[in-house]
Design an enzyme around this catalytic site. Structure first.
Site, PDB file in Angstrom:
ATOM      1  N   THR A  15      67.070   6.196  49.855  1.00 62.66           N
ATOM      2  CA  THR A  15      65.873   5.382  50.116  1.00 62.66           C
ATOM      3  C   THR A  15      65.842   4.108  49.288  1.00 62.66           C
ATOM      4  O   THR A  15      65.390   3.063  49.763  1.00 62.66           O
ATOM      5  CB  THR A  15      64.612   6.227  49.802  1.00 62.66           C
ATOM      6  OG1 THR A  15      64.615   7.335  50.690  1.00 62.66           O
ATOM      7  CG2 THR A  15      63.338   5.440  49.988  1.00 62.66           C
ATOM      8  N   SER A  60      71.335  10.767  51.889  1.00 65.17           N
ATOM      9  CA  SER A  60      72.040  11.804  51.127  1.00 65.17           C
ATOM     10  C   SER A  60      72.055  13.157  51.817  1.00 65.17           C
ATOM     11  O   SER A  60      72.759  14.061  51.376  1.00 65.17           O
ATOM     12  CB  SER A  60      71.473  11.925  49.714  1.00 65.17           C
ATOM     13  OG  SER A  60      70.276  12.662  49.713  1.00 65.17           O
TER      14      SER A  60
HETATM   15  N1  ASP Z   1      66.459  10.894  52.834  1.00 66.87           N
HETATM   16  C1  ASP Z   1      66.655  10.157  51.610  1.00 66.87           C
HETATM   17  C2  ASP Z   1      67.988  10.546  51.031  1.00 66.87           C
HETATM   18  O1  ASP Z   1      68.097  11.561  50.424  1.00 66.87           O
HETATM   19  C3  ASP Z   1      65.544  10.447  50.669  1.00 66.87           C
HETATM   20  C4  ASP Z   1      65.621   9.689  49.382  1.00 66.87           C
HETATM   21  O2  ASP Z   1      66.501   8.910  49.120  1.00 66.87           O
HETATM   22  O3  ASP Z   1      64.749   9.888  48.559  1.00 66.87           O
HETATM   23  O4  ASP Z   1      68.930   9.811  51.199  1.00 66.87           O
END
Ligand code: ASP
Length: 344
Positions: A15, A60
């Site tokens: 994010t 991720s």
């Molecule tokens: N979906 C994102 C990820 O894990 C969530 C984040 O970065 O906080 O890449």
């Protein structure tokens, strides 16, 4: 003589570097060099920072053992030229990656700090700037004898520096996204960064760091629940490539006293499957002799995972199983702290 400390920023995605896709409205990874070019704070840092970006930054949830190997490769390739490393990573699997790297970077003598954010770095209320700037400061900090202050794999998030293989994601909404329930914070960042030096690992600075790349994915996490079915458990245990199980049990390592469950687990351990007992509770260790159910598990060859997180137990199993075909050796190693991951 003054020297400028150098930190390598490894951007994997997450994010922190995302922006909205104008068509779908969903967040997607962007070019990080482009984002930091618009951050004046970056230019003001008293640390020299270079950026190494994944060719295709990921959410991720797409992290995997091959990509862990790639991160290790990047660190190895730049190890002598940098004082520390900051890895920008999505929060969803950050605790798995931090755990995996702690085993893959044996005798680590430099800081490897993972961080990210809950809001993208270009948004007004972002938590990303503080997380990033403080992580860089921690990665560049040395003691008076010149050795790094935090020579281990950590997660820094929202004012807390946590041992990576003790951390777990606890919040999908709040900025306070991580904690380590079974180990105090290694540092707390407020007006000052207060380091708890007595908790920080000290490697052998006279020996080299040894990287490991192999991870064996023949593992599974399964959670006990009231009403669990024999057919389902037997189906999982019969999986031909299965070599290790992280079993999430109740409380201090307790399980239902079902004869079929104990037989099935015994058959699996006799076949060489390594089964680790981890509690479903967020805090506290497994004590297998405390209740009859846990005692039965011990008798059929299930190993205590002590106070390990699930993320760490799975990463440690993957690492050990990739380096030994001897189930008994793997069981012994699971019961030993290799890099501060369990308290005996
Ligand atoms: N979906 C994102 C990820 O894990 C969530 C984040 O970065 O906080 O890449």
């Amino acid at each position: 003589m003054s020297r400028t400390n150098r930190v390598l920023l490894i951007y994997t995605g997450g994010t922190i570097g995302m922006g909205r896709n104008p068509e779908t409205g969903a967040l997607e990874p962007l070019d990080f060099n482009h984002l930091i070019a618009r951050m004046p704070e970056f230019a003001a840092l008293p640390v020299a920072v270079d950026v190494h970006q994944f060719p295709e930054p990921i959410d991720s949830s797409d992290m995997n053992p091959q990509l862990w190997g790639r991160i290790v490769q990047i660190i190895v390739g730049h190890y002598d030229r940098y004082d520390g490393f900051v890895i920008l990573h999505g929060t969803d699997t950050m605790a798995f990656t931090a755990s995996a790297l702690s085993f893959m970077l044996q005798n680590l003598t430099k800081p490897v700090i993972l961080t990210g954010s809950q809001l993208p770095i270009h948004q007004l209320r972002t938590d990303g700037k503080e997380n990033l700037i403080t992580s860089i400061e921690i990665a560049a900090t040395r003691k008076t004898d010149g050795t790094p202050r935090v020579p281990e794999v950590c997660i820094y998030f929202s004012g807390k520096l946590l041992r990576g293989n003790r951390a777990t994601k606890i919040n999908s909404e709040g900025f306070n996204a991580f904690d380590s329930f079974n180990l105090p914070h290694l540092a707390d960042a407020g007006v000052n960064i207060i380091y708890h030096d007595e908790l920080i690992l000290q490697p052998d600075f006279s020996s080299p760091m040894t990287p490991h790349f192999a991870m064996d994915s023949g593992v599974v996490v399964f959670t006990l629940f009231p009403g669990i079915q024999e057919e389902t458990v037997r189906y999982i245990l019969a999986s031909p490539k299965l070599k290790g199980i992280v079993m999430r049990t109740y409380g201090s390592g307790n399980a239902p006293q079902l004869p079929w469950l104990m037989h099935a687990l015994e058959e699996a351990t006799e076949r060489g499957v390594v089964i680790i007992n981890i509690t479903q509770c967020a805090a506290g260790p497994v004590q297998m002799a405390r209740y009859s159910g846990g005692f039965l598990l011990k008798n059929v060859g299930v190993i205590s995972g002590y106070d390990s997180t699930v993320e760490c137990a799975i990463a440690k199993l993957m690492h050990l199983l990739a380096h030994s075909n001897d189930a008994e050796f793997v069981r012994q190693q699971m019961c030993r702290p290799l890099c501060g991951e369990i308290t005996l």
